[in-house]
Design a protein around this motif. Structure first.
Motif, PDB file in Angstrom:
ATOM      1  N   SER A  81       0.812  -1.219   0.000  1.00 25.61           N
ATOM      2  CA  SER A  81       0.000   0.000   0.000  1.00 25.61           C
ATOM      3  C   SER A  81       0.846   1.271   0.000  1.00 25.61           C
ATOM      4  N   GLU A  83       3.589   1.614  -1.789  1.00 27.06           N
ATOM      5  CA  GLU A  83       3.935   1.753  -3.210  1.00 27.06           C
ATOM      6  C   GLU A  83       2.686   1.998  -4.068  1.00 27.06           C
ATOM      7  N   PHE A  84       1.574   1.375  -3.666  1.00 28.90           N
ATOM      8  CA  PHE A  84       0.308   1.505  -4.381  1.00 28.90           C
ATOM      9  C   PHE A  84      -0.741   2.023  -3.386  1.00 28.90           C
ATOM     10  N   SER A 115      -6.460   2.485  -9.481  1.00 30.60           N
ATOM     11  CA  SER A 115      -5.403   3.296  -8.873  1.00 30.60           C
ATOM     12  C   SER A 115      -4.036   2.655  -9.074  1.00 30.60           C
ATOM     13  N   ALA A 116      -4.027   1.382  -9.405  1.00 28.29           N
ATOM     14  CA  ALA A 116      -2.777   0.678  -9.682  1.00 28.29           C
ATOM     15  C   ALA A 116      -3.069  -0.449 -10.665  1.00 28.29           C
ATOM     16  N   GLU A 120       1.148  -4.938 -12.391  1.00 25.76           N
ATOM     17  CA  GLU A 120       2.265  -4.379 -11.606  1.00 25.76           C
ATOM     18  C   GLU A 120       2.229  -4.915 -10.180  1.00 25.76           C
ATOM     19  N   ILE A 121       1.045  -4.977  -9.596  1.00 25.74           N
ATOM     20  CA  ILE A 121       0.912  -5.499  -8.234  1.00 25.74           C
ATOM     21  C   ILE A 121       1.353  -6.960  -8.191  1.00 25.74           C
ATOM     22  N   ARG A 124       5.095  -7.208  -8.332  1.00 27.08           N
ATOM     23  CA  ARG A 124       5.705  -6.849  -7.046  1.00 27.08           C
ATOM     24  C   ARG A 124       5.559  -7.992  -6.049  1.00 27.08           C
TER      25      ARG A 124
END
Length: 192
Positions: A81, A83-84, A115-116, A120-121, A124
């Protein structure tokens, strides 16, 4: 009640983990010096003496043969959270592909959709979790489903429709060989 295992073939404990050994390998209540292994599974005894497995006493699930505690994955998602910032909290549940199919994880993100980027999530998460613990699907939620008693409703999460994101329509089999192969793979994967 919880299922325990015992007998001559029982391991002596976890190698190099005396704390875990003490927690899971407990003294046998009726045999002096004998030990039982707490499986973490719950079952019941039938009138004929047989045993029925009812599930896990904890929330642990098996994904591709690996034991996964969904709460660990939830913590890893929530830790992103910073980072995002759109991620407020997360829930992770296991689902099955078809009847008797393999299990996979679905991560539900409570927060601002878009929002992200979900890819990408997921990337990560791959940096901090083994591949088998990375959810196969990530889904944004406006609000978490709750039971009447105010607890998170994991059963409702398991019923949530998943957008598989198939951007390209599948190519149908071109000949008899491809039809046979598609049928074999479909049967093995419990997919059409």
């Amino acid at each position: 009640g919880e299922l325990y295992l015992g007998g001559a073939c029982l391991a002596l404990g976890y190698k190099g983990r005396p704390d875990l050994t003490e927690e899971r390998f407990v003294p046998h209540p009726t045999r002096a010096g004998a030990r039982l292994y707490r499986t973490g599974d719950v079952g019941r005894v039938l009138p004929d003496g047989g045993t029925v497995w009812l599930g896990r006493a904890d929330n642990q699930v098996k994904v591709r043969g690996f034991r996964v505690e969904p709460a660990e994955v939830e913590i890893a998602i929530t830790a992103l959270s910073e980072e995002f910032p759109g991620i407020r909290s997360a829930a992770v549940v296991a689902r099955r592909r078809g009847e008797g199919g393999d299990s996979f994880l679905v991560g539900f993100l409570l927060g601002e959709e878009g929002s992200a980027d979900l890819d990408e999530i997921r990337n990560r998460l791959r940096a901090v979790l083994p591949e088998y613990m990375v959810p196969a699907h990530l889904v944004w939620l406006d609000k978490m489903p709750m039971t009447p008693s105010g607890k998170r409703d994991d059963a409702a999460l398991r019923r949530t429709e998943l957008d598989t994101g198939a951007a390209v329509a599948p190519t149908p089999p071109r000949d008899a060989l491809e039809q046979s192969l598609a049928a074999i793979f479909g049967e093995m994967l419990n997919l059409p």
